[in-house]
Enzyme design. Structure first.
Site, short mmCIF file in Angstrom:
data_model
loop_
_atom_site.label_atom_id
_atom_site.label_comp_id
_atom_site.label_asym_id
_atom_site.label_seq_id
_atom_site.Cartn_x
_atom_site.Cartn_y
_atom_site.Cartn_z
N HIS A 222 -1.31 -14.55 7.85
CA HIS A 222 -1.09 -13.05 7.22
C HIS A 222 -0.42 -13.64 5.66
O HIS A 222 -0.36 -12.81 4.21
CB HIS A 222 -0.38 -12.94 7.21
CG HIS A 222 -0.33 -12.04 8.83
ND1 HIS A 222 -1.02 -10.46 7.81
CD2 HIS A 222 -0.76 -11.60 9.64
CE1 HIS A 222 -1.51 -10.31 9.17
NE2 HIS A 222 -1.00 -10.85 10.70
N THR B 108 -1.83 -3.28 2.28
CA THR B 108 -2.78 -2.40 2.59
C THR B 108 -2.47 -1.06 2.31
O THR B 108 -2.23 0.04 2.45
CB THR B 108 -1.79 -2.12 4.44
OG1 THR B 108 -0.71 -2.40 4.72
CG2 THR B 108 -2.61 -3.80 4.98
N LYS C 253 -3.63 2.47 1.14
CA LYS C 253 -2.92 3.96 1.29
C LYS C 253 -3.24 5.16 0.31
O LYS C 253 -3.75 6.38 0.75
CB LYS C 253 -1.65 3.51 2.11
CG LYS C 253 -1.37 2.95 3.60
CD LYS C 253 -0.57 2.37 3.30
CE LYS C 253 0.07 1.75 4.18
NZ LYS C 253 0.89 0.78 4.79
N LYS D 196 4.62 -10.28 -6.30
CA LYS D 196 4.30 -9.08 -6.38
C LYS D 196 4.25 -8.28 -8.07
O LYS D 196 3.83 -7.26 -7.94
CB LYS D 196 4.43 -8.21 -5.74
CG LYS D 196 4.26 -8.42 -4.19
CD LYS D 196 5.08 -7.77 -3.34
CE LYS D 196 5.04 -8.07 -1.24
NZ LYS D 196 3.32 -7.84 -1.49
N LYS E 67 6.80 -1.88 -2.88
CA LYS E 67 6.51 -2.69 -2.37
C LYS E 67 7.65 -3.18 -2.12
O LYS E 67 8.19 -3.25 -3.15
CB LYS E 67 5.30 -3.35 -2.12
CG LYS E 67 5.42 -3.90 -3.96
CD LYS E 67 3.81 -4.69 -3.87
CE LYS E 67 2.38 -3.72 -4.54
NZ LYS E 67 1.20 -3.54 -2.70
N ARG E 68 7.81 -4.20 -0.90
CA ARG E 68 8.99 -5.62 -1.19
C ARG E 68 9.07 -5.70 -2.86
O ARG E 68 7.52 -6.27 -3.31
CB ARG E 68 9.15 -6.61 -0.14
CG ARG E 68 9.16 -6.37 1.97
CD ARG E 68 10.01 -5.25 1.39
NE ARG E 68 11.04 -6.47 1.30
CZ ARG E 68 12.15 -7.22 1.93
NH1 ARG E 68 11.58 -6.79 3.19
NH2 ARG E 68 12.90 -7.77 2.10
#
Length: 842
Positions: free
Chosen positions: A378, A677, A681, A575, A569-570
């Site tokens: 992952h 993911t 969404k 990111k 998101k985290r």
């Protein structure tokens, strides 16, 4: 009972979920009142809202139980191959509404509660999130369980029943503060303890080599108590099981301790054993080599494997007399997919323990291990790789360390025969890494012990073949596959966005909910003015509802006509929330410079949790909130730009903000996000994506057309070229005036009045130690955001692009992902057939 509500507008909008039959409504009311009667204690005459919630939950659960029992009977009699999905995280969120959707009960429940004078949405809000995950991976596991049940697969989820899940996040003076997530304090109506299947798990001790064989002795025993939660498929009467293990100390005490007055300490020592399932590690994509973490990983695997073997032995075409003793057929009946939070969550002890179950390390036993197990990777981030120190492993699991050494010896023996004289390759491929501290490389152990290895997006799978696991791919290319992630359309459309689900169903029917590829039919309506209006209307209604939610819960007023630009998101450097911050500051400076220009109003929302020990991530949150304090209170800017930090982002909040979003920020450095993911969404719920060619963004652009996404920045090959050349952040700073201005404001006191050094660590990182190259993509990102603003001024063209995106979402259903896993790795065939309901003849 409370009087019926008179405000019809408060009732939940019901979508494609079947009619509320009179019989169902009457039965639900009867059962609700029965459960409410038994919920109330004798000395109370007035029910609380929580009492009403538990009565409703237990009423819905009644509809599950019969299907649950019949499903397990069906599996026992048919004896299908079973898949066991092991994960340290299952980020389930709330269960009540999801269950009602999958059982087609939501209309009837809404009508029944309304007739009883209750508001179903208010009751749903009382349920605690089952926050047993950190983010994407835990939520993926939950989506996979939904899809496995909906596709009729005999599947079981196995994990840990954490007493405290992911922490609750509070923002105090702009800083993140963690509070314990005591999600079980009021009880959990969806789980059932199964003490009859309790299993012992051993730790510590020593190894004795005797004439009779090898023995692991003087161990400390912890009991694994299972709690089962039903997982319903979508309207097929199949209910699978998620089994979570809770750690319990054995009941026996050392009598000598009693005699010398050590009774109290003997009892207190029980807590040490039970700490194993006390708390979820709140790290995301970061390996923390703590003994408790290793204990958790071994605990869930050891207990689960015993349960798998028990079920395998006991099940044979419904016969209670026959017991399987030959484990050579195990791979024909069992498929284990183990998924990982920190690259490998627990494959560390999975293989050596599996080998012990199969009686030593004989060739046939190892063959059983490899044919049974599959490994899903992952992440490619180096800090996410599990590398356990030998000394820690030796202390906690001494016998398993010996087995790992033996696995490594045989593995290197094979590599030596394949590549004679290539000592460097032997070193790279060894399961044991030499160095100041010898460590076990868990990723290598995973690959060696699996018959299949897959990434979770096509670009990610290519990266692991070409770089991270290149040697292993060259040795066993047949093992490597790709399985692009997906999301369940039940929770992430039907449940959270019923208005959009209904609008789609009016055009193409309801079958798309189980076959998301049918969304391609929406391309026929791209130029249909009535459909364009309907889609735009639903989006605006969702925005107004979320704006009201923010005002009620966050005391924040926002302009619902502004563009909702969302980045949730985290919080992590890769990111690149910092890139978003630089855009906010640039936009702020431009508005200040030209206040009379016609600007596209934006409400920029950023949300996510930072791991408690991740200093940089916590500083990023502080920067976001500090920028918001300045921007939101500047009268020159007004409501043309607002910056909101969404506190305590979790599944339940995601279900509210995603349907309301116009723009989805997916801006990680190319080559760092395995899949994502959240991007799927947002796409399914009608938000346009601004993003890099990273993770599943690549495939999203293919499915919807790259012209229908806002793609910017470096590609993977550009990042690699820049790495070879050398990334010089200062050169970008000196060359781009707006970037220099923004950085100077951060390093000064524009956003930290009176504290000019507050963000010096972030500034230093961005200028000199930025692995994720924020400045390199800044210019292109700003230009791309200008295109976003320009298009938003043309609502019709914007909505047409939205329709293209929704129509391209078919690939990103977790049903498709699980179907591929089943056919290409597990050797199972999915089915959309229903089994008989409890009140139907079998």
């Amino acid at each position: 009972m409370a009087k019926p509500l008179t405000d019809q507008d408060k009732r939940k909008q019901i979508s494609v979920r079947g009619l509320a039959g009179v019989e169902n409504v009457a039965d639900l009311k009867t059962n609700f009142n029965r459960h409410l009667h038994f919920t109330l204690v004798k000395d109370r005459n007035v029910a609380t809202k929580r009492d009403y919630y538990f009565a409703l939950a237990n009423t819905v659960r009644d509809y599950l139980v019969g299907r649950w029992i019949r499903t397990q009977q069906h599996y026992y009699e048919k004896d299908p191959k079973r898949v066991y999905y092991l994960s340290l995280e299952f980020y389930m969120g709330r269960t009540l509404q999801n269950t009602m959707v999958n059982l087609a009960l939501e209309n009837a429940c809404d009508e029944a509660t309304y007739q009883l004078g209750l508001d179903m949405e208010e009751l749903q809000d009382i349920e605690e999130d089952a926050g047993l995950g950190n983010g994407g991976l835990g939520r993926l596991a939950a989506c996979f369980l939904d899809s496995m049940a909906s596709l009729g697969l005999a599947a079981y989820g196995y994990g840990i029943r954490y007493e405290f899940g992911i922490f609750n996040q509070k923002i105090v003076n702009g800083w993140q503060v963690e509070e314990a997530d005591d999600w079980l304090r009021y009880g959990n109506p969806w789980e059932k303890a199964r003490p009859e299947y309790m299993r012992p798990v051993h730790f510590y001790g020593r190894v004795e080599h005797t004439a009779d064989g090898v023995k692991w002795v003087d161990t400390q025993v912890v009991l694994a108590l299972p709690y089962d939660t039903p997982v319903p498929g979508y309207r097929n009467n199949i209910v699978n099981t998620m089994r979570l293990w809770s750690a319990k100390a054995p009941c026996d005490f050392n009598l000598k301790d009693f005699n010398v007055g050590g009774y109290i300490q003997a009892v207190l020592d029980r807590n040490l054993a039970e700490n194993i399932s006390r708390v979820l590690y709140p790290n995301d994509n970061f390996f923390e080599g703590k003994e408790l973490r290793l204990k958790q990983e071994y605990f869930v695997v050891a207990a689960t494997l015993q349960d798998i073997i028990r079920r395998f032995k006991a099940s044979k075409f419904g016969s209670t007399e026959f017991v399987r003793l030959d484990l050579s057929t195990l791979p024909d009946k069992v498929r284990d997919i183990v998924t990982y939070q920190i690259m490998i969550c627990y494959r560390l002890q999975y293989y050596p323990f599996r080998s012990r179950v199969c009686v030593c390390l004989c060739v046939s036993a190892w063959d059983i291990v490899v044919r049974t197990c599959a490994y899903t990777n992952h992440t490619v981030l180096p800090e996410a790789l599990e590398r356990w120190p030998i000394d820690l492993f030796q202390n906690l699991l001494p016998r398993h360390l010996e087995i790992i050494y033996e696995i490594n010896r045989r593995h290197l023996e094979r590599i030596t025969k394949l590549y004679p004289g290539d000592l460097d390759r032997l070193r790279r491929m060894s399961l044991i890494e030499e160095g100041d501290v010898k460590k076990i490389n868990m990723a290598h152990l995973c690959i060696v012990g699996s018959h299949a290895v897959n990434g979770v997006a096509r670009i990610h799978s290519e990266i692991i073949k070409n770089t991270v696991f290149k040697d292993f791919y060259e040795t066993d290319p047949q093992k490597f596959q790709n399985k692009t992630n997906g999301i369940t359309p039940r929770r992430w459309l039907v449940m959270c966005n019923p208005g959009l689900a209904e609008v789609i169903a009016e055009r193409i029917g309801e079958d798309y909910i189980r076959d998301l590829d049918q969304l391609k039919q929406l391309l026929e309506f791209v130029d249909d003015d009535s459909f364009i209006r309907d889609v735009a209307k639903i989006k605006q209604e969702n925005k107004m509802k979320f704006a009201a939610y923010l005002e009620e819960h966050y005391n924040v007023k926002i302009n619902p006509n502004s563009m909702f630009d969302v980045h949730v998101k985290r919080i992590h450097e890769y990111k690149r929330q910092l890139l978003n911050c630089l855009h906010i500051i640039t936009l702020y400076n431009r508005i200040k410079k030209e206040p009379n220009k016609s600007w596209t109003p934006r409400t920029i929302m950023i949300g996510g949790k930072a791991a408690p020990g991740y200093h940089t991530a916590k500083m990023i949150i502080k920067l976001i909130t500090s920028i918001g304090d300045i921007v939101n209170n500047d009268p020159v800017v007004g409501d043309r730009l607002k910056v909101i930090f969404l506190e305590n982002y979790r599944v339940t909040l995601a279900e509210k903000v995603i349907p309301a979003s116009d723009l989805s920020e997916q801006i990680s450095t190319a080559g760092t996000e395995a899949s994502g993911t959240g991007n799927m969404k947002f796409m399914l719920n009608g938000a346009l994506t601004i993003g890099t060619m990273d993770g599943a963004n690549v495939e999203m652009a293919e499915e919807a057309g790259e012209e229908n996404l806002f793609i910017f920045g470096m590609r993977v090959e550009d990042v690699e070229a820049l790495d070879k050349k050398g990334y010089d952040a200062v050169s970008y700073y000196n060359r781009i005036p707006e970037l220099k201005q923004a950085m100077d404001q951060i390093s000064g006191d524009t956003f930290s009045p009176g504290q000019p050094d507050l963000f010096k660590d972030l500034v230093n990182m961005l200028m000199h130690h930025d692995r994720f190259k924020v400045f390199a993509d800044y210019e292109d990102y700003i230009k791309c955001q200008e295109k976003v603003s320009a298009l938003y001024k043309n609502p019709k063209e914007w909505t047409k692009m939205v329709i293209h995106n929704i129509a391209g979402c078919g690939k990103f259903s977790s049903d498709r992902t699980i179907s591929q896993y089943a056919r290409e790795i597990w050797g199972m065939e999915p089915s959309l057939e229903k089994i008989a309901a409890p009140d139907d003849p079998r």
